[in-house]
Design a protein around this motif. Structure first.
Motif, PDB file in Angstrom:
ATOM      1  N   THR A  46     -18.865  42.771 -41.569  1.00 15.94           N
ATOM      2  CA  THR A  46     -18.275  43.696 -40.600  1.00 15.94           C
ATOM      3  C   THR A  46     -18.169  43.057 -39.219  1.00 15.94           C
ATOM      4  O   THR A  46     -18.925  42.144 -38.878  1.00 15.94           O
ATOM      5  CB  THR A  46     -19.108  44.981 -40.492  1.00 15.94           C
ATOM      6  OG1 THR A  46     -20.455  44.623 -40.116  1.00 15.94           O
ATOM      7  CG2 THR A  46     -19.139  45.737 -41.809  1.00 15.94           C
ATOM      8  N   ILE A  49     -18.210  46.896 -33.477  1.00 23.28           N
ATOM      9  CA  ILE A  49     -17.477  48.104 -33.090  1.00 23.28           C
ATOM     10  C   ILE A  49     -17.249  48.112 -31.583  1.00 23.28           C
ATOM     11  O   ILE A  49     -18.160  47.827 -30.802  1.00 23.28           O
ATOM     12  CB  ILE A  49     -18.252  49.364 -33.508  1.00 23.28           C
ATOM     13  CG1 ILE A  49     -18.424  49.405 -35.030  1.00 23.28           C
ATOM     14  CG2 ILE A  49     -17.536  50.627 -33.024  1.00 23.28           C
ATOM     15  CD1 ILE A  49     -19.316  50.542 -35.506  1.00 23.28           C
ATOM     16  N   ASN A  64     -12.754  50.853 -32.706  1.00 21.27           N
ATOM     17  CA  ASN A  64     -12.158  49.717 -33.398  1.00 21.27           C
ATOM     18  C   ASN A  64     -13.243  49.001 -34.196  1.00 21.27           C
ATOM     19  O   ASN A  64     -14.347  48.789 -33.691  1.00 21.27           O
ATOM     20  CB  ASN A  64     -11.524  48.765 -32.381  1.00 21.27           C
ATOM     21  CG  ASN A  64     -10.713  47.674 -33.032  1.00 21.27           C
ATOM     22  OD1 ASN A  64     -11.256  46.835 -33.730  1.00 21.27           O
ATOM     23  ND2 ASN A  64      -9.409  47.661 -32.782  1.00 21.27           N
ATOM     24  N   ALA A  65     -12.926  48.627 -35.424  1.00 21.34           N
ATOM     25  CA  ALA A  65     -13.923  47.995 -36.294  1.00 21.34           C
ATOM     26  C   ALA A  65     -14.197  46.543 -35.932  1.00 21.34           C
ATOM     27  O   ALA A  65     -15.138  45.937 -36.473  1.00 21.34           O
ATOM     28  CB  ALA A  65     -13.468  48.080 -37.750  1.00 21.34           C
ATOM     29  N   THR A  78     -12.160  50.870 -45.383  1.00 21.91           N
ATOM     30  CA  THR A  78     -13.264  50.929 -44.419  1.00 21.91           C
ATOM     31  C   THR A  78     -13.851  52.326 -44.463  1.00 21.91           C
ATOM     32  O   THR A  78     -13.113  53.312 -44.391  1.00 21.91           O
ATOM     33  CB  THR A  78     -12.763  50.617 -42.994  1.00 21.91           C
ATOM     34  OG1 THR A  78     -12.178  49.315 -42.979  1.00 21.91           O
ATOM     35  CG2 THR A  78     -13.900  50.661 -41.987  1.00 21.91           C
ATOM     36  N   TRP A  80     -16.321  54.854 -42.575  1.00 23.79           N
ATOM     37  CA  TRP A  80     -17.060  55.156 -41.358  1.00 23.79           C
ATOM     38  C   TRP A  80     -18.092  56.249 -41.634  1.00 23.79           C
ATOM     39  O   TRP A  80     -17.878  57.120 -42.474  1.00 23.79           O
ATOM     40  CB  TRP A  80     -16.110  55.643 -40.267  1.00 23.79           C
ATOM     41  CG  TRP A  80     -15.155  54.617 -39.753  1.00 23.79           C
ATOM     42  CD1 TRP A  80     -13.906  54.341 -40.224  1.00 23.79           C
ATOM     43  CD2 TRP A  80     -15.364  53.727 -38.652  1.00 23.79           C
ATOM     44  NE1 TRP A  80     -13.320  53.341 -39.495  1.00 23.79           N
ATOM     45  CE2 TRP A  80     -14.194  52.942 -38.522  1.00 23.79           C
ATOM     46  CE3 TRP A  80     -16.418  53.514 -37.761  1.00 23.79           C
ATOM     47  CZ2 TRP A  80     -14.049  51.969 -37.538  1.00 23.79           C
ATOM     48  CZ3 TRP A  80     -16.277  52.542 -36.779  1.00 23.79           C
ATOM     49  CH2 TRP A  80     -15.109  51.783 -36.671  1.00 23.79           C
ATOM     50  N   GLY A  94     -11.561  56.004 -37.882  1.00 29.65           N
ATOM     51  CA  GLY A  94     -12.426  55.657 -36.759  1.00 29.65           C
ATOM     52  C   GLY A  94     -12.266  56.530 -35.538  1.00 29.65           C
ATOM     53  O   GLY A  94     -12.646  56.122 -34.433  1.00 29.65           O
ATOM     54  N   TYR A 108     -20.128  51.473 -40.065  1.00 26.86           N
ATOM     55  CA  TYR A 108     -19.111  51.444 -41.120  1.00 26.86           C
ATOM     56  C   TYR A 108     -19.414  50.318 -42.100  1.00 26.86           C
ATOM     57  O   TYR A 108     -20.151  49.376 -41.798  1.00 26.86           O
ATOM     58  CB  TYR A 108     -17.704  51.298 -40.544  1.00 26.86           C
ATOM     59  CG  TYR A 108     -17.325  49.905 -40.089  1.00 26.86           C
ATOM     60  CD1 TYR A 108     -16.666  49.017 -40.938  1.00 26.86           C
ATOM     61  CD2 TYR A 108     -17.622  49.460 -38.796  1.00 26.86           C
ATOM     62  CE1 TYR A 108     -16.309  47.740 -40.525  1.00 26.86           C
ATOM     63  CE2 TYR A 108     -17.282  48.192 -38.373  1.00 26.86           C
ATOM     64  CZ  TYR A 108     -16.620  47.336 -39.243  1.00 26.86           C
ATOM     65  OH  TYR A 108     -16.283  46.071 -38.837  1.00 26.86           O
ATOM     66  N   VAL A 110     -17.178  47.887 -45.186  1.00 24.60           N
ATOM     67  CA  VAL A 110     -15.825  47.515 -45.592  1.00 24.60           C
ATOM     68  C   VAL A 110     -15.861  47.005 -47.030  1.00 24.60           C
ATOM     69  O   VAL A 110     -16.822  46.346 -47.447  1.00 24.60           O
ATOM     70  CB  VAL A 110     -15.229  46.461 -44.633  1.00 24.60           C
ATOM     71  CG1 VAL A 110     -16.015  45.171 -44.664  1.00 24.60           C
ATOM     72  CG2 VAL A 110     -13.760  46.195 -44.953  1.00 24.60           C
ATOM     73  N   SER A 121     -22.456  47.930 -40.723  1.00 24.94           N
ATOM     74  CA  SER A 121     -22.299  47.317 -39.403  1.00 24.94           C
ATOM     75  C   SER A 121     -23.451  47.698 -38.486  1.00 24.94           C
ATOM     76  O   SER A 121     -24.235  48.614 -38.779  1.00 24.94           O
ATOM     77  CB  SER A 121     -20.985  47.786 -38.772  1.00 24.94           C
ATOM     78  OG  SER A 121     -21.082  49.169 -38.434  1.00 24.94           O
TER      79      SER A 121
END
Length: 212
Positions: A46, A49, A64-65, A78, A80, A94, A108, A110, A121
């Motif tokens: 990940t 953020i 934003n990831a 993804t 969240w 998101g 999050y 992925v 993350s």
């Protein structure tokens, strides 16, 4: 060769390679299977953020990831999550919605095109701010021509005061004003508006003026 494995005929594979299994019976007779090649795919990683870390109750902010790396290089989804949904929720893209005042941690994971799922993350803390509470105002009963000190409790707000025509603000601090009501008599009012990043809230307070 090194021998390993379970008696039930299965092993946990953690490294890529070519594997076979040899079976030996009670008489010492053995047979070896054909080999099979196992590829262990790397997990996706990940990103960090980013985005606004505050939101007002009832409003939204987008996160934003960051840059996702590793794995197959192609990412299918993804997911969240929020640690305290009663404070703030987050949707599949998101977007955080403020629910009640407080804070929540957003994370999050992925999934890549091979179905490998990343570790979670690092948490990103969102503070959910409320509208200002309605100010409480303290004011005295004064005589005509005197000044009155009018106060509100300290808060993380900006206060704006409005006095009636014929009165004037002599001085002001973060949470109080000194008002000269001049020749006004009877019941007069003063309005105070509390403002923060989420909006405004106001109170109108009566001030009793007695003849001198």
């Amino acid at each position: 060769a090194k021998c390993y494995g379970d008696s039930n005929g299965s092993i946990a594979v953690t490294n890529s390679g070519t594997y076979s299994v040899t079976v030996t019976n009670a008489n010492g007779c053995s047979a070896t299977s054909t080999s099979t090649t196992v590829t262990v795919n790397a997990l996706p990683v990940t990103g960090t953020i980013t985005g606004t870390n505050e939101v007002c109750v009832g409003l939204t902010t987008s996160l934003n990831a960051g840059t996702i790396t590793g794995g197959s290089g192609t990412y299918s989804s993804t997911l969240w999550s929020t640690s305290v949904p009663s404070k703030g929720t987050i949707n599949a893209t998101g977007v955080v919605t403020g629910v009640t005042g407080g804070s929540t941690n957003i994370t999050y994971t992925v999934t890549d095109s091979k179905g490998c799922v990343s570790p979670s993350s690092a948490a990103y803390t969102i503070t959910v701010n409320t509208l200002p509470t309605k100010p409480t105002v303290t004011s005295p009963t004064i005589c005509e021509g005197q000044t009155a000190t009018i106060t509100t409790p300290f808060g993380v707000y900006t206060y704006t005061w409005t006095v009636p025509a014929g009165a004037s603000i002599v001085s002001q601090t973060a949470n109080s004003v000194v008002v000269n009501y001049g020749s006004l008599t009877g019941t007069q009012t003063i309005k105070v508006i509390a403002t923060n990043a989420c909006g405004v809230s106001s109170t109108i307070k009566s001030v009793n003026l007695t003849a001198g």
